[in-house]
Design a protein around this motif. Structure first.
Motif, PDB file in Angstrom:
ATOM      1  N   LYS A 119       0.815  -1.214   0.000  1.00  0.00           N
ATOM      2  CA  LYS A 119       0.000   0.000   0.000  1.00  0.00           C
ATOM      3  C   LYS A 119       0.851   1.267   0.000  1.00  0.00           C
ATOM      4  O   LYS A 119       0.404   2.325  -0.473  1.00  0.00           O
ATOM      5  N   VAL A 120       2.085   1.192   0.542  1.00  0.00           N
ATOM      6  CA  VAL A 120       2.939   2.381   0.621  1.00  0.00           C
ATOM      7  C   VAL A 120       3.894   2.451  -0.569  1.00  0.00           C
ATOM      8  O   VAL A 120       4.014   3.493  -1.236  1.00  0.00           O
ATOM      9  N   LEU A 121       4.572   1.364  -0.849  1.00  0.00           N
ATOM     10  CA  LEU A 121       5.633   1.388  -1.858  1.00  0.00           C
ATOM     11  C   LEU A 121       5.125   1.231  -3.288  1.00  0.00           C
ATOM     12  O   LEU A 121       5.753   1.737  -4.226  1.00  0.00           O
ATOM     13  N   ALA A 122       4.012   0.532  -3.486  1.00  0.00           N
ATOM     14  CA  ALA A 122       3.511   0.317  -4.847  1.00  0.00           C
ATOM     15  C   ALA A 122       3.194   1.641  -5.560  1.00  0.00           C
ATOM     16  O   ALA A 122       3.583   1.827  -6.719  1.00  0.00           O
ATOM     17  N   PRO A 123       2.496   2.588  -4.922  1.00  0.00           N
ATOM     18  CA  PRO A 123       2.253   3.868  -5.604  1.00  0.00           C
ATOM     19  C   PRO A 123       3.549   4.603  -5.938  1.00  0.00           C
ATOM     20  O   PRO A 123       3.635   5.278  -6.972  1.00  0.00           O
ATOM     21  N   MET A 124       4.556   4.490  -5.070  1.00  0.00           N
ATOM     22  CA  MET A 124       5.838   5.137  -5.341  1.00  0.00           C
ATOM     23  C   MET A 124       6.517   4.516  -6.560  1.00  0.00           C
ATOM     24  O   MET A 124       7.071   5.228  -7.406  1.00  0.00           O
ATOM     25  N   ILE A 125       6.465   3.177  -6.678  1.00  0.00           N
ATOM     26  CA  ILE A 125       7.042   2.496  -7.831  1.00  0.00           C
ATOM     27  C   ILE A 125       6.334   2.932  -9.109  1.00  0.00           C
ATOM     28  O   ILE A 125       6.973   3.230 -10.127  1.00  0.00           O
ATOM     29  N   ARG A 126       5.009   2.980  -9.059  1.00  0.00           N
ATOM     30  CA  ARG A 126       4.220   3.408 -10.223  1.00  0.00           C
ATOM     31  C   ARG A 126       4.606   4.832 -10.624  1.00  0.00           C
ATOM     32  O   ARG A 126       4.810   5.128 -11.818  1.00  0.00           O
ATOM     33  N   GLN A 127       4.739   5.723  -9.670  1.00  0.00           N
ATOM     34  CA  GLN A 127       5.100   7.099  -9.978  1.00  0.00           C
ATOM     35  C   GLN A 127       6.515   7.171 -10.543  1.00  0.00           C
ATOM     36  O   GLN A 127       6.803   7.996 -11.418  1.00  0.00           O
ATOM     37  N   PHE A 129       7.947   4.948 -12.477  1.00  0.00           N
ATOM     38  CA  PHE A 129       7.823   4.611 -13.893  1.00  0.00           C
ATOM     39  C   PHE A 129       7.322   5.816 -14.689  1.00  0.00           C
ATOM     40  O   PHE A 129       7.816   6.110 -15.790  1.00  0.00           O
ATOM     41  N   GLU A 130       6.328   6.512 -14.152  1.00  0.00           N
ATOM     42  CA  GLU A 130       5.755   7.660 -14.860  1.00  0.00           C
ATOM     43  C   GLU A 130       6.793   8.774 -15.022  1.00  0.00           C
ATOM     44  O   GLU A 130       6.878   9.400 -16.091  1.00  0.00           O
ATOM     45  N   LEU A 131       7.575   9.033 -13.981  1.00  0.00           N
ATOM     46  CA  LEU A 131       8.580  10.096 -14.052  1.00  0.00           C
ATOM     47  C   LEU A 131       9.667   9.755 -15.061  1.00  0.00           C
ATOM     48  O   LEU A 131      10.094  10.601 -15.857  1.00  0.00           O
ATOM     49  N   TYR A 132      10.124   8.494 -15.053  1.00  0.00           N
ATOM     50  CA  TYR A 132      11.195   8.118 -15.978  1.00  0.00           C
ATOM     51  C   TYR A 132      10.705   8.171 -17.423  1.00  0.00           C
ATOM     52  O   TYR A 132      11.466   8.532 -18.337  1.00  0.00           O
ATOM     53  N   ALA A 133       9.445   7.829 -17.656  1.00  0.00           N
ATOM     54  CA  ALA A 133       8.898   7.818 -19.018  1.00  0.00           C
ATOM     55  C   ALA A 133       8.871   9.212 -19.633  1.00  0.00           C
ATOM     56  O   ALA A 133       8.840   9.349 -20.865  1.00  0.00           O
TER      57      ALA A 133
END
Length: 307
Positions: A119-127, A129-133
């Motif tokens: 619940k804490v780290l998954a949104p950070m991982i998703r973000q 990916f979005e930042l690197y893209a």
């Protein structure tokens, strides 16, 4: 290996084994090391649960039979484990360690565990990916961003550029599991995972395109440092390769395998090892005919070149 070093120093007179399989499960290793201990160092190797007298022909035969069974068990166990991995992968199960951003929770039956996004780290991982893209972030700036938000790895350590290189290349986040643990998984090694993805497949593929585009851009702004032994030198304890990495202007050879060995020397100055190797190589005296042999070989490889 510690035992063999102690044996060379004659710190004991005998090695007591619970069973021959506790010494080695490879016939070649068992015979080589036992012969070294018994014949060269005069140290006895005794199995306390098996009636073996290696000083007699029948005893050596019995020991050889036990070693054969030990070796076969190791091979059979490896085959069973490989078959289990294959079956688990076919079902979409994860092989290896749980990636950061995922955690385990009990299923409804209260007995089995299932993989779910943290619940804490998954949104950070998703973000991430979005930042690197966007093309505006690198592995290093992503690490700085994550650390500034107070996030830490599963070991409680700060993120670094290698953390994000592994994360952004892991198809598990896009809902796929790989059988072979390659840095660049092949399509035929991927199966749909049996758990929820953190990153949409379209976003994951866009990140891969960004990574590929960045690899093709030559880095001209940073002076390249030369590491003669990068990837060639090995850690004496875990056997992992040492790779060149600068820090504060100093060249280091670093064990990046993270194999968890207590005695591993994580980093050593590259100059120290290179000097030792160069001193050794320069001390080698070659016969005068060697130069002629090398020149003749080069002329055969490059005819007409007299340089």
């Amino acid at each position: 290996q510690d035992l063999l070093k102690a044996a060379e120093n004659h710190e004991f007179d005998a090695v007591l084994l619970y069973h021959t399989s506790r010494f080695a499960r490879n016939i070649a290793d068992a015979r080589r090391y036992k012969r070294h201990l018994r014949e060269r160092l005069g140290i006895k190797v005794v199995s306390v649960t098996q009636a073996i007298d290696p000083s007699t022909p029948s005893g050596r035969l019995a020991e050889g039979v036990f070693e054969l069974f030990d070796d076969n068990y190791s091979d059979q166990l490896g085959a069973w484990v490989k078959a289990g991995y294959q079956e688990k992968w076919e079902r979409g199960g994860l092989l290896g360690n749980l990636p950061i951003g995922y955690t385990y929770e009990l299923a409804q039956d209260g007995k089995t565990k299932r993989i779910v996004p943290d619940k804490v780290l998954a949104p950070m991982i998703r973000q991430g990916f979005e930042l690197y893209a966007t093309g505006e972030y690198s592995y290093k700036t992503l690490a700085t961003w994550a650390n500034s938000q107070g996030y830490r790895t599963m070991k409680g350590l700060p993120f670094n550029l290698f953390s994000w290189e592994v994360i952004l290349n892991n198809p598990t986040y896009a809902g796929w599991v790989s059988y072979h643990r390659r840095r660049e998984p092949k399509k035929h090694d991927l199966k749909p995972s049996g758990f929820e993805a953190i990153c949409p497949l379209e976003l994951f593929m866009k990140v891969q395109e960004t990574r590929e585009r960045r690899r093709r851009i030559p880095k001209l702004s940073v002076q390249r440092k030369i590491y003669l032994l990068s990837g060639l030198a090995r850690c004496a304890y875990c056997g992992g390769p040492l790779w060149g990495q600068p820090h504060n202007g100093i060249r280091y050879l670093v064990d990046m395998g993270f194999r968890g060995q207590r005695k591993c020397q994580k980093a050593v100055k590259a100059e120290v090892i290179e000097r030792q190797v160069l001193d050794y190589v320069s001390s080698i005296q070659l016969d005068a005919s060697y130069e002629t042999t090398v020149l003749n070989y080069l002329k055969c490889k490059n005819p007409g070149d007299d340089t």
